[in-house]
Scaffold this active site. Structure first.
Site, short mmCIF file in Angstrom:
data_model
loop_
_atom_site.label_atom_id
_atom_site.label_comp_id
_atom_site.label_asym_id
_atom_site.label_seq_id
_atom_site.Cartn_x
_atom_site.Cartn_y
_atom_site.Cartn_z
N ASP A 262 -6.39 -6.95 4.65
CA ASP A 262 -7.55 -6.32 4.03
C ASP A 262 -8.46 -7.40 3.45
O ASP A 262 -9.67 -7.42 3.70
CB ASP A 262 -7.07 -5.36 2.92
CG ASP A 262 -8.22 -4.70 2.19
OD1 ASP A 262 -9.16 -4.26 2.87
OD2 ASP A 262 -8.17 -4.62 0.94
N ASP B 138 -12.34 -9.00 5.04
CA ASP B 138 -13.64 -9.03 4.36
C ASP B 138 -14.19 -10.45 4.37
O ASP B 138 -15.39 -10.68 4.57
CB ASP B 138 -13.52 -8.55 2.90
CG ASP B 138 -13.81 -7.06 2.74
OD1 ASP B 138 -13.43 -6.28 3.63
OD2 ASP B 138 -14.41 -6.67 1.71
N TYR C 103 0.82 -1.21 0.00
CA TYR C 103 0.00 0.00 0.00
C TYR C 103 0.86 1.27 0.00
O TYR C 103 0.40 2.32 -0.42
CB TYR C 103 -0.88 0.06 1.25
CG TYR C 103 -2.17 -0.72 1.19
CD1 TYR C 103 -2.17 -2.09 1.00
CD2 TYR C 103 -3.39 -0.07 1.34
CE1 TYR C 103 -3.36 -2.81 0.97
CE2 TYR C 103 -4.58 -0.78 1.31
CZ TYR C 103 -4.56 -2.14 1.12
OH TYR C 103 -5.74 -2.82 1.11
N ASP D 247 -2.84 -18.40 1.21
CA ASP D 247 -3.87 -19.12 0.44
C ASP D 247 -4.55 -20.15 1.33
O ASP D 247 -5.78 -20.31 1.33
CB ASP D 247 -3.29 -19.73 -0.84
CG ASP D 247 -1.95 -20.42 -0.64
OD1 ASP D 247 -1.36 -20.34 0.47
OD2 ASP D 247 -1.47 -21.06 -1.59
#
Ligand code: NAD
Ligand code: IPM
Ligand code: MN
Length: 358
Positions: free
Chosen positions: A249, A253, A143, A225
């Site tokens: 992030d 979610d 980021y 993963d």
């Protein structure tokens, strides 16, 4: 006591959910004898519209003058096509996190008893319970690495984003995770991609050093993963999950959905000094903005986190969490968490019911 709160209402559903959360703060204040002084700070798409900049000069200073910051969400399709990446609403969010030194983003994902029916996983999996805390590194990684776009001799335009982590950055987020685990289930899962990424190999080395120091905490490495898969197979195995910015992030979610809806999950972004910033993990939800449809619970629970982490007011935090549970237990549902055929209420009614329980 009087607390100064900066409000970054933002875009889309941001103002709607922050509006409900502010009223909840006032209710808690009246009940427990605190007062709040609110300062609106404009940031994001609305700031582009008003003053031509997503992160107006003085934004960080205004926040620093407060004891805590409450943020709704920023961004939306209206501002998605800016040719200047520095002028995106989302870039303002990254700037405020960086400028306030908020390197630790705590994202608790717990399946509330009343929400078991909204968990999309197998019934047995939901019954085992889900109570994990994602500790997301928030001011480093891809980021904040150098981003470039350049012309190549033979492959047209190329774009690149650099992902870098220093030992210092890894160690301080790691310590937060181990310290939190000590107060919870005493387990840390560190999520990385050390089979591919050099930054993850350094991440793992540092985490292993910390794991030796915190030998009372059970530690494991999980490749990202596999972590994504384990979160839907058996989320009950996790306690504290510590990971870098982008993995955190994405995984948060995913974790939100297994607890019913992204509209339920709060977060705390904290550093070594005040103010902390409290925000739901969801975005500005342009598809439902302005329709009184958004679930305000994530933002209201973010206020509970503010009380707990910034103000050391656990009683007040619990009053909010208990009120949310009581309303959900009575079967009140916004659209995102309603079962087919179940009666649906709006943002404001949900906020009002929660306040009535406080
Ligand atoms: P989003 O989280 O805004 O929405 C994803 C889906 O979840 C949508 O269907 C939305 O209606 C639903 N949803 C989200 N919050 C909800 C709530 N409280 N109640 C009910 N339903 C809810 O993600 P997106 O659509 O990918 O992003 C929209 C914009 O928000 C983008 O510009 C993105 O960059 C921005 N964003 C901002 C933040 C932030 O400010 N912290 C976080 C994420 C995304
Ligand atoms: C979040 C959001 C932000 C992030 C975006 C809007 C910059 O998705 O807070 O989770 O990726 O950190
Ligand atoms: Mn996100």
């Amino acid at each position: 006591m009087n607390y100064k709160i900066a409000l970054i209402r933002g875009d889309g559903i941001g103002p709607e959910v922050v509006g409900e959360a502010v009223k909840v703060m006032e209710t808690v204040g009246a009940k427990f004898g605190h007062s709040f002084e609110f300062t609106d700070v404009m940031m994001g798409g609305c700031a582009i519209d008003a003053v031509g900049k997503s992160y107006p000069d003085g934004t960080a200073e205004k926040c620093r003058a407060c004891d805590a910051v409450l943020l709704g969400a920023v961004g939306g399709p209206k501002w998605g096509h800016s040719s200047d990446p520095d002028q995106r609403p989302e870039t303002a969010l990254l700037s405020i996190r960086k400028d306030l030194g908020l390197y630790a983003n705590l994202r608790p994902a717990a399946l509330r008893p009343a929400m078991a029916g909204a968990c999309p996983l197998k019934k047995e999996t939901a019954e085992k319970g889900i109570d994990l805390m994602i500790v997301r590194e928030l001011t480093g990684g891809v980021y904040f690495g150098k981003r470039e776009r350049y012309e190549t001799a033979d492959r047209g335009i190329e774009a690149a984003d650099r992902m870098a982590y220093s030992e210092m950055e890894i160690e301080r987020i790691g310590r937060r995770a181990f310290e939190l685990a000590r107060m919870r289930g005493k387990k840390v899962a560190s999520v990385d991609k050390a089979n591919v990424l050099e930054s993850s190999r350094l991440w793992r080395e540092v985490m292993h050093r910390l794991a030796k120091e915190y030998s009372d905490v059970a530690y494991e490495d999980v490749l990202v993963d596999n972590a994504a898969m384990q979160l839907v197979r058996d989320p009950g195995q996790f306690d504290v999950v510590v990971t870098e910015n982008m993995f955190g992030d994405i995984l948060s979610d995913e974790a939100s959905m297994i607890t019913g809806s992204i509209g339920l999950l709060p977060s705390a972004s904290i550093g070594d000094t005040a103010p902390g910033l409290y925000e739901p993990i969801h975005g500005s939800a342009p598809d439902i903005a302005g329709q009184d449809k958004a679930n305000p619970v994530a933002t209201i629970l973010s206020v509970a986190m503010m009380f707990r982490y910034s103000f050391q007011l656990p009683r007040e935090a619990k009053a909010i969490e208990d009120a949310v549970d009581a309303v959900l237990n009575e079967g009140w549902r916004t659209a995102d968490i309603a079962a087919p055929g179940q009666q649906v209420i709006g943002t404001q009614r949900m906020g009002q019911l929660i306040r009535e329980k406080i």
